[in-house]
Structure formats: C-alpha cells, structure tokens
Design an enzyme around this catalytic site. Structure first.
Site, PDB file in Angstrom:
ATOM      1  N   HIS A   1       9.576  -8.894   1.502  1.00 46.10           N
ATOM      2  CA  HIS A   1       9.461  -7.913   0.411  1.00 46.10           C
ATOM      3  C   HIS A   1      10.826  -7.328   0.083  1.00 46.10           C
ATOM      4  O   HIS A   1      10.987  -6.109  -0.041  1.00 46.10           O
ATOM      5  CB  HIS A   1       8.467  -6.810   0.792  1.00 46.10           C
ATOM      6  CG  HIS A   1       7.035  -7.244   0.748  1.00 46.10           C
ATOM      7  ND1 HIS A   1       6.395  -7.616  -0.418  1.00 46.10           N
ATOM      8  CD2 HIS A   1       6.110  -7.387   1.735  1.00 46.10           C
ATOM      9  CE1 HIS A   1       5.142  -7.964  -0.155  1.00 46.10           C
ATOM     10  NE2 HIS A   1       4.943  -7.840   1.141  1.00 46.10           N
TER      11      HIS A   1
ATOM     12  N   ASP B   1      10.585  -2.527  -1.979  1.00 46.41           N
ATOM     13  CA  ASP B   1       9.761  -3.729  -2.094  1.00 46.41           C
ATOM     14  C   ASP B   1      10.417  -4.678  -3.079  1.00 46.41           C
ATOM     15  O   ASP B   1      11.492  -4.370  -3.621  1.00 46.41           O
ATOM     16  CB  ASP B   1       8.331  -3.372  -2.523  1.00 46.41           C
ATOM     17  CG  ASP B   1       7.290  -4.252  -1.849  1.00 46.41           C
ATOM     18  OD1 ASP B   1       7.367  -5.485  -2.023  1.00 46.41           O
ATOM     19  OD2 ASP B   1       6.412  -3.724  -1.143  1.00 46.41           O
TER      20      ASP B   1
ATOM     21  N   GLU C   1       4.034  -9.941   5.553  1.00 48.12           N
ATOM     22  CA  GLU C   1       4.074 -10.929   4.479  1.00 48.12           C
ATOM     23  C   GLU C   1       5.484 -11.487   4.282  1.00 48.12           C
ATOM     24  O   GLU C   1       6.060 -11.411   3.192  1.00 48.12           O
ATOM     25  CB  GLU C   1       3.538 -10.317   3.183  1.00 48.12           C
ATOM     26  CG  GLU C   1       2.061  -9.933   3.297  1.00 48.12           C
ATOM     27  CD  GLU C   1       1.484  -9.347   2.028  1.00 48.12           C
ATOM     28  OE1 GLU C   1       0.255  -9.484   1.820  1.00 48.12           O
ATOM     29  OE2 GLU C   1       2.232  -8.717   1.249  1.00 48.12           O
TER      30      GLU C   1
END
Length: 580
Positions: A279, A208, A349
């Site tokens: 990410h 991440d 995302e």
C-alpha cells in the site's frame, strides 16, 4: 495507561445478572422518564418512588478535585454550552462533584444523583471523563447540542446510582482518510463522537496507495505529490464510472499536533498508521527510488486512482529503511508516547510478485539467509519492531505480519477473521480483534437495492450487537492477550463526512456497547432492549448532527442506487480474503 495495561473484568460477566436493577430503559420505579443509556452500565439502580431528582440550574456549581480539572473544563465546554449554565467552581449547595478514588480501576467510575448533588468518582481522570458522558446522556439529548434551545430551563437527572467500568482496555475506531480525505474539522468531530460512546482508541490510517496524508518535512514530496490524485474510481473498482475531479489533502504537522492534543483531552489514544511495505504507491510516486526499480519504471507511477490490492510495493533496500526511519522519527515527535504508545505499520496486502522478479530482492533474501518472500516481509516488520522498541514504542500491524514469523514484541490487528488473532494470542502476542466479517463498517447495512454503493456482506445493527471479540476456545493465557476490539471504516466509497456517518452510525453505538459492557453470549443478548434504548440514542445523534442510517432505511438524499458495488451474499465465512 497503555491498552495492554488495562485490567478488564471477567469476559463472562453479565450486567443484567445479580440483584441490582440494571434496567436502562425508559421507565423508572417512580414513573418518571429516564433515558436509555448506551453503552449500558454494569450496574444501575434508579431511586425509589418519590426520590427527588438532581436539578441542574443557574445555582449549580462544579467541584473538581485535584486531577480532574481537565474534565471539568470539558464539562463546562459541552454541558455548559448546551445548557447555557456557567457551572462556576464551588463546593457548597447544589453541585456536580468530580473526584478520584485510587481503589477504583483507571476507567471505572461511580455516578450517583440525588437532590443535593451529582457525584462522579473514578480511578483516574479518564474514568471521570467516561462518567461525564453518562451524565450528559442522563440530562437528555439536548445536552449534546452546542447552544441552549431554551435559556433558563432547569435540567433534571433522575435519582440514580451507577457503578461502571469497561470490559476492554482497547475500544477503537479505525478511520481511513487516504481513499477519501476528511478535513481536520471532521476528524476532530469524530473524536467527539468516539468520546460520546466511551471509545478510547483512534486508529488514524494516514498513508496508502491513494494518498499520503501527513506532512513529513524532510520528505516534502510525500505531500506535494503523494497527497493528490488526478481522479478517483466511482464505486467499486469493477465499476466503469470515474470521478474526474482531482482529489487530495493532508494534515500539516500542526494539524496533527492539534488532533493529538484534542484526543488526549478526551482520553483517547491515537494510533498512527504508516503502511509498510505494501500500500505504498503514493510514496513511490513521490520518491520513485523507493520502488522496485529493477522490475518496473517507477518514475511512471502516479498516486493510484482506483481501489484494491496494488502490486507496487517497497523495495527491500537500505535506502528504503533509512527513508522510513526518517518518516517515523517525525511521526514519533507528532504522536508522543503518552498518547500513542502503539504505532501501526500496516503489513497487509503486500503482493510478492515484484520481489520474486527482482534480482535485488532475491539477493537480499540470500544475503539475509531468508527462506522466501514471506520472510522478507517479516524482515521489514522485525526491523521496525526493533527500531520502535528502542524508542519506547510498540509495533502493531494487520494479521499478515504473522506470515514469515512475527517479531517478538509486535501486536496484531486481526482483520481477516478470528484465525490470525487466535494464532497470535496463543503464541503470546497481544491482539486487537477487528474481523472484517463483523466490524468493518464499510460493509452494507441492508440488502435492499436503495442502499448506496453496496460493498461486502450485510452487517446489520443486530449483527454488530452480537459480535463477540473473544474467540471461543482460547486458552486462559491467550484470553489475557486480547487487548480489546476495534471497528474499521475504509472509505473507498465514502466521498465525504455525511457518507461516512451513514456507514458508521448507528452501528458504532452497538459496537461501543460490545466493547464496553460485559454482555451475555451473542445469542442471549437482549437486542430488543438495545433497540428500545436506541430510541433515545437516535435523538442524541440528531442533536450531534450525525447523518446516520435510520431504522427505516436510507432517506431520499442518502440513496445512490445504480452505482456498481461489490455485494457479497449470505453469511460471511469465518476467514476470507477479498478478491483482487
């Protein structure tokens, strides 16, 4: 057996229906004490009054039929350690018998206990192993300790007959070790906790923005640089507090092999997650050429020290593809197909702002004949779906991978509510239901001000118990694409194992019953009965050393009031995306 090969029972089955006594509460017909089992088995019949229990003592032997030897070894390591008994091999006299029956479904098992023997028969070694977890519960909470409290004690199991099998083939927990790193020993401990609750999938979130946690030998800077950040936001990203202590860590390749082998012994599949294309700031900090260098100076980026959705995403270049193919080649070696048929590539995302500004990204869109940046993300996903399929693996990603068109063989983790899962299942894609509104265990458990670092909606033990993984209105064909369900644990506000425990338990026990047991419709579920059985289960969690949130709320050392969180009030909407 891969999760999509499981043959779950009809979703409207009810373990409390029919003529069989399925009472798993404290009383038995004979009046003896009997433990409340979690998750509840499909059918359970206590012996009639006066029926003698099975006694486990120094005379008891362990009979393991071919194919069950690994389960026998673990039984000696757990029950043997807790009781102080050797459980030597044998077939005569008082005994525990482990056997296989090809007529049973792979994880289905039968358990019977009488004065002569305790017998566990299952369709596979995995089913036998699930049966041994019920056996441990029947022995009482002290069977979950690592050493006997009273050497020489005789242990009793009430006369009982159980027939059981899981509702879903995928019963998982996702653990984020990127936001806050958990040492290897803590990961192994969580595998034991999953096993004790009959969960069988461990989704291992390894990369991440805030840290890269798996050693990749051909790209050593991923851990030399990407595994460490200089400081961490304390509380929610809107907090003005910082922990200035450098934070990080990673698992060596041998650590990963040990974790995977440990999981396999407990019949738990491991799903590694390597996040693509968002990410990715930890990777870009280590190798700046992976980022959109024509938009920003990626050499100035460091491992991210706060939380939220990061704008720095991977560049859509051939170099990026080759880099991550190299990463995944090592990942596939560490996570063999027998244990890890699925590889999770994230896909969530991923802001498109840099791609919109990037001449290189726009040229790629034109070159590939794509419509927009959403289709560019889909191009990333499709590339790795094909790459993994050629190597005998299946790609799974968060439900954003639906945007721009979903790769043919990809499966979906539906996290933003039911909508993504419904769309994917109706389109013929396999789905794991893990909606944030119901089974994100980082969400707070109570609205009281004493709760530590409050995040998200209030999701109580009862809320989780009433979660229904199969969305209403699905076609019969779409229902067959629901592989199962998963609870997710994101660790932005969980700095250590104890804090993770507090968020995960006791709600994971409720989730485990939802995933295993064919319960009635949510409004009809007997939560009062479940709470009564939890009385026994809290004692098991105590024996296991779990720092759970008790029914009375946080203990003094579990309270952290005054740290700014991000509480959301009221009932969660059906679909929502967190604010950036």
């Amino acid at each position: 057996m891969t999760p999509h090969d499981a043959d779950p029972a009809p979703h409207d089955a009810d373990p409390a229906s029919g003529d069989t006594d399925t009472d798993t509460g404290p009383g038995t017909p004979g009046g003896a004490a009997a433990p409340g089992l979690i998750p509840a088995p499909r059918t359970l019949t206590w012996g009639p009054p006066g029926r003698r229990p099975f006694v486990l003592d120094a005379e008891t032997v362990l009979s393991a039929a071919p194919g069950t030897e690994g389960v026998a070894r673990l039984l000696r390591a757990t029950v043997g350690a807790a009781t102080g008994l050797d459980l030597l091999p044998g077939t005569e006299g008082p005994r525990v018998e482990l056997a296989l029956d090809a007529e049973l479904a792979p994880e289905a098992y039968r358990l019977t206990a009488d004065a002569d023997a305790l017998r566990i028969t299952a369709g596979s070694a995995a089913g036998v192993f699930r049966g041994t977890q019920t056996f441990r519960q029947l022995l009482g909470p002290d069977a979950f300790r690592r050493a006997p409290l009273a050497p020489g004690r005789a242990w009793e199991v009430p006369a009982v007959a159980i027939e059981d099998e899981p509702r879903f083939g995928w019963r998982g927990l996702m653990l984020d070790v990127c936001r806050h790193f958990l040492p290897k020993e803590d990961v192994l401990r969580y595998l034991d906790l999953l096993a004790a609750h009959k969960l069988n999938v461990f989704h291992f979130h390894l990369t991440d923005d805030q840290g890269w946690r798996v050693e990749i030998k051909r790209h050593p800077r991923l851990t030399e640089v990407g595994a460490w950040r200089s400081r961490s936001k304390y509380g929610h990203r809107q907090s003005d507090l910082w922990d200035e202590t450098p934070h990080g860590g990673y698992y060596t390749q041998d650590d990963i092999r040990e974790i995977v082998a440990y999981a396999a012994e407990r019949h738990i599949r491991v799903v590694p997650e390597i996040d693509i294309p968002g990410h990715a700031q930890a990777a870009i900090a280590a190798y700046p050429e992976l980022g959109n260098t024509d938009v920003i100076d990626t050499t100035t980026l460091s491992v991210w020290d706060t939380w939220g959705v990061n704008p720095n995403v991977l560049a859509p270049t051939d170099n990026t593809l080759r880099f991550y193919e190299g990463v995944l080649e090592e990942v596939l070696d560490l996570f063999p197909a027998t244990t890890s048929p699925f590889v999770h590539i994230g896909g969530d995302e991923c802001p498109k702002d840099q791609w919109k500004q990037s001449p290189l990204a726009q040229a790629r869109i034109a070159e590939l004949g794509l419509k927009d940046e959403d289709e560019l993300q889909s191009w990333f996903i499709r590339h790795f779906d094909t790459w993994l399929a050629e190597r005998g693996r299946r790609l799974i990603g968060w439900d954003e991978i639906l945007e721009g068109g979903l790769a043919e063989g990809a499966a979906v983790s539906s996290w933003r509510g039911n909508a993504g899962g419904i769309a994917a299942a109706e389109a013929g894609h396999d789905v794991v239901m893990c909606p944030e509104q119901q089974v994100y265990l980082d969400h707070r458990q109570d609205g009281h001000e004493d709760e530590p670092m409050p995040i998200g909606y209030v999701r109580t033990l009862e809320d989780v118990y009433r979660f229904e993984p199969v969305p209403p209105g699905l076609s019969e064909e779409a229902v067959r694409h629901i592989l199962g369900t998963q609870a997710n644990v994101w660790t932005e506000v969980m700095q250590n194992r104890s804090r993770v425990d507090y968020q995960v338990f006791p709600r994971l026990a409720a989730f485990a019953e939802v995933a295993w047991t064919p319960l009635p419709a949510p409004a009809e579920r007997d939560f009062t009965g479940f709470e009564e059985r939890m009385t026994d289960h809290y004692a098991r969690l105590d024996a296991l050393g779990v720092d759970y949130r008790g029914p009375g709320g946080p203990l003094p050392w579990q309270k952290r009031p005054g740290v700014r969180g991000f509480p959301r009030e009221g009932a969660p909407p059906e679909v929502w995306t967190p604010a950036v």
